[in-house]
Design a protein around this motif. Structure first.
Motif, PDB file in Angstrom:
ATOM      1  N   TRP A   1      -1.985  -4.343   5.726  1.00  0.00           N
ATOM      2  CA  TRP A   1      -0.947  -3.319   5.582  1.00  0.00           C
ATOM      3  C   TRP A   1      -1.545  -1.951   5.796  1.00  0.00           C
ATOM      4  O   TRP A   1      -2.651  -1.658   5.378  1.00  0.00           O
ATOM      5  CB  TRP A   1      -0.353  -3.405   4.179  1.00  0.00           C
ATOM      6  N   ARG A   2      -0.812  -1.093   6.475  1.00  0.00           N
ATOM      7  CA  ARG A   2      -1.226   0.283   6.679  1.00  0.00           C
ATOM      8  C   ARG A   2      -0.071   1.181   6.320  1.00  0.00           C
ATOM      9  O   ARG A   2       0.982   1.127   6.974  1.00  0.00           O
ATOM     10  CB  ARG A   2      -1.654   0.526   8.131  1.00  0.00           C
ATOM     11  N   PRO A   3      -0.172   2.007   5.303  1.00  0.00           N
ATOM     12  CA  PRO A   3       0.896   2.929   4.990  1.00  0.00           C
ATOM     13  C   PRO A   3       1.016   4.002   6.056  1.00  0.00           C
ATOM     14  O   PRO A   3       0.204   4.088   6.959  1.00  0.00           O
ATOM     15  CB  PRO A   3       0.472   3.537   3.640  1.00  0.00           C
TER      16      PRO A   3
ATOM     17  N   CYS B   1       7.393   1.921  10.972  1.00  0.00           N
ATOM     18  CA  CYS B   1       6.443   0.826  11.154  1.00  0.00           C
ATOM     19  C   CYS B   1       6.589   0.268  12.564  1.00  0.00           C
ATOM     20  O   CYS B   1       7.707   0.201  13.104  1.00  0.00           O
ATOM     21  CB  CYS B   1       6.690  -0.278  10.117  1.00  0.00           C
TER      22      CYS B   1
ATOM     23  N   CYS C   1       9.272  -1.308   6.595  1.00  0.00           N
ATOM     24  CA  CYS C   1       8.119  -2.134   6.939  1.00  0.00           C
ATOM     25  C   CYS C   1       8.555  -3.404   7.665  1.00  0.00           C
ATOM     26  O   CYS C   1       9.661  -3.911   7.443  1.00  0.00           O
ATOM     27  CB  CYS C   1       7.330  -2.495   5.681  1.00  0.00           C
TER      28      CYS C   1
ATOM     29  N   SER D   1       6.631  -0.839   0.990  1.00  0.00           N
ATOM     30  CA  SER D   1       5.770  -0.137   1.938  1.00  0.00           C
ATOM     31  C   SER D   1       4.742  -1.044   2.601  1.00  0.00           C
ATOM     32  O   SER D   1       3.997  -0.592   3.468  1.00  0.00           O
ATOM     33  CB  SER D   1       5.034   1.011   1.229  1.00  0.00           C
ATOM     34  N   SER D   2       4.664  -2.314   2.218  1.00  0.00           N
ATOM     35  CA  SER D   2       3.692  -3.226   2.824  1.00  0.00           C
ATOM     36  C   SER D   2       4.236  -4.637   2.873  1.00  0.00           C
ATOM     37  O   SER D   2       4.906  -5.095   1.936  1.00  0.00           O
ATOM     38  CB  SER D   2       2.372  -3.209   2.055  1.00  0.00           C
TER      39      SER D   2
ATOM     40  N   THR E   1       2.755  -8.532   4.549  1.00  0.00           N
ATOM     41  CA  THR E   1       1.799  -9.294   5.338  1.00  0.00           C
ATOM     42  C   THR E   1       1.742 -10.734   4.843  1.00  0.00           C
ATOM     43  O   THR E   1       1.825 -10.989   3.633  1.00  0.00           O
ATOM     44  CB  THR E   1       0.387  -8.663   5.262  1.00  0.00           C
TER      45      THR E   1
END
Length: 532
Positions: free
Chosen positions: A8-10, A124, A166, A205-206, A208
């Motif tokens: 995950w990348r904010p 995203c 996201c 926010s993430s 995966t």
């Protein structure tokens, strides 16, 4: 990240590609920076043309083997045949105005631009593992499927009643997770919702996936049922783990990981077999790194704490107190044992590969940031050179062209003289002010009452430029041979010819000057003119 792992990348967060060869970061100034992780060297810095109004908001590396998108630059004939099979590190960049940029780190240039899909901030972007498709979500509540070969919108549909924050694609590439306030699992073929997941109080926010195969191998696998995925939300110190079940009932998270602050960067190793634990690296806003290791085997009621917490601090030599150094990002290397740490300043980060003993509950790494940065600066190759100024150097000051004065350092303890007149004192004339233009000889007179040589040169140039007979008479009235020589030696080049014309005037020869003074003056000027 690239390959099976998808950390995950904010928003505006760093992004390491597969193999951790490069490290990408986009800050609020709108600039994209790409570092070489081997030596912490800045390899690329890209500034979009509208970076002030269209700042980068999210990043995503293209998966290995992705086909090259078309370039905006026309290809040469020699490039047409050689670029078909060339592998490029393509970076998808979402912007605040809704456009998506495809940047090649191999060529160091913008490949193409995707427009017309969103009319608001892109939150995203995610690449499909096999096809040349790219998925994006935005504050406009929509999800867009792009064809990166044609740079056109392939499909667009409404993803939520609020902002979609996201996305994540399933391991088999047939399903898509999207999140706003709720998490939805979409069938990419029909664009219909397959499952709903609720439980976060704030925007997600993430997202995966943490497994590629179900833990229960007795049942047939349809590509999605039985898989686990991880989610995090803003202002939430819990990372939730969900399992995709066969029934359609909404289920709560099967387990959660607790951290000390809001997560800003998450990376993990995907579990490919039932007995393999999932390793999780979570960087928090307080600059700490939390490492988890857990086998996903069903429901766990109690939140799991980290197996190891990592911090970085300065040495604190002598009487100085050690200061914490924030960790910006962390990613597992291909061996799944060592970590790549990014710490320090976001504009000039330090990238280091470390192997940690996770059996210890807390690890503090001592790093001298200033020493490392100074070594990097000394080793860097730069075209900017700092001039060496010695005592013989002179600095040009504003005023008469060509006039120079020596730089003097003010003496310690002396206060700056205030330019105030006493009661009854008359104001200085313009001529007196011109004589005091040189700071070094301001208001300094010779024993004969005349200004020093520097002031003579300034007055002479001023008289020649303004054709002021009174100033010229005052300067040329001197009969001291050394003053004449020094004055002419300090004359700027552009004033030589006017002075030669002036001394040849009949009116000047009729004055009561001694003839040898005029001859001396003319000789000095002529010698200087021939020299230059």
């Amino acid at each position: 990240a690239r390959g099976p792992r998808a950390p995950w990348r904010p928003l505006r967060a760093p992004s390491p590609p597969r193999g951790c060869r490069l490290f990408a970061s986009a800050g609020p100034d709108g600039r994209l920076r790409v570092w070489d992780t081997a030596g912490s060297r800045l390899q690329h810095e890209y500034v979009p043309s509208a970076h002030l109004s269209a700042a980068c908001t999210c990043l995503a590396w293209a998966p290995a083997g992705a086909r090259q998108p078309p370039s905006k630059r026309k290809k040469r004939k020699s490039e047409v045949g050689g670029e078909v099979d060339k592998q490029l590190d393509i970076l998808a960049i979402g912007t605040a105005v809704g456009s998506i940029l495809l940047y090649s780190t191999v060529k160091g240039e913008l490949q193409s631009k995707l427009d017309g899909g969103h009319d608001s901030r892109v939150n995203c972007v995610r690449w499909h593992q096999e096809s040349c498709c790219l998925y994006s979500c935005s504050d406009d509540k929509h999800i867009v499927e792009w064809n990166t070969q044609t740079c056109k919108v392939k499909c667009k549909w409404k993803g939520d009643n609020s902002s979609v924050t996201c996305l994540c694609i399933s391991p088999d590439g047939k399903m898509l997770l999207s999140a706003g306030r709720t998490i939805k699992l979409w069938d990419l073929e029909t664009k219909e919702v397959y499952r709903h997941f609720t439980g976060h109080a704030t925007s997600v926010s993430s997202l995966t996936f943490t497994t590629v195969k179900p833990t229960n191998e007795s049942k047939p696998f349809d590509g999605i049922t039985g898989l686990y995925f991880l989610s995090g939300a803003i202002h939430d110190r819990l990372l939730s783990v969900w399992q995709i079940r066969s029934d359609r009932k909404e289920k709560n998270a099967v387990m959660s990981f607790t951290v000390t602050d809001e997560p800003t960067f998450v990376d993990l190793t995907v579990s490919e077999v039932k007995e393999e634990p999932v390793k999780l690296a979570v960087v928090c806003r307080d600059g700490q790194l939390h490492l988890f290791e857990h086998i996903l085997n069903g429901y766990c009621k109690k939140p799991l704490t980290s197996n190891c917490t990592v911090q970085i601090a300065t040495p604190g030599d002598g009487d100085s107190t050690p200061k914490p150094v924030p960790i910006l990002a962390a990613a597992f290397c291909t061996d799944k044992q060592s970590l790549l740490l990014v710490y320090g300043n976001a504009l000039q980060p330090i990238i280091e590969k470390v192997s940690l003993n996770t059996s210890e509950s807390h690890i503090c790494l001592v790093r001298d940031i200033q020493k490392v940065l100074s070594l990097k600066t000394d080793a860097a190759v730069t075209k900017v050179k700092t001039p060496v100024v010695n005592s013989d150097a002179k600095v040009l000051v504003p005023g008469i062209p060509g006039h120079s004065t020596a730089v003097k350092t003010p003496a310690l303890g002396k206060e700056k003289k205030k330019n105030k007149r006493k009661p009854g004192e008359t104001e200085e004339s313009i001529e007196e002010r011109l004589g005091a233009l040189d700071i070094d000889v301001s208001k300094v007179k010779t024993p004969g009452g005349l200004p020093q040589t520097d002031s003579f040169a300034v007055l002479l140039v001023q008289g020649l430029e303004s054709n002021d007979a009174e100033i010229l008479n005052k300067v040329l009235n001197t009969r001291k041979e050394n003053i004449v020589k020094n004055t002419v030696a300090r004359m700027p080049i552009h004033a030589v010819i006017p002075l030669l014309h002036e001394v040849r005037e009949p009116a000047l020869l009729a004055l009561s000057y001694k003839p040898h003074v005029i001859c001396l003056l003319a000789t000095e000027i002529q010698d200087m003119a021939l020299y230059f």
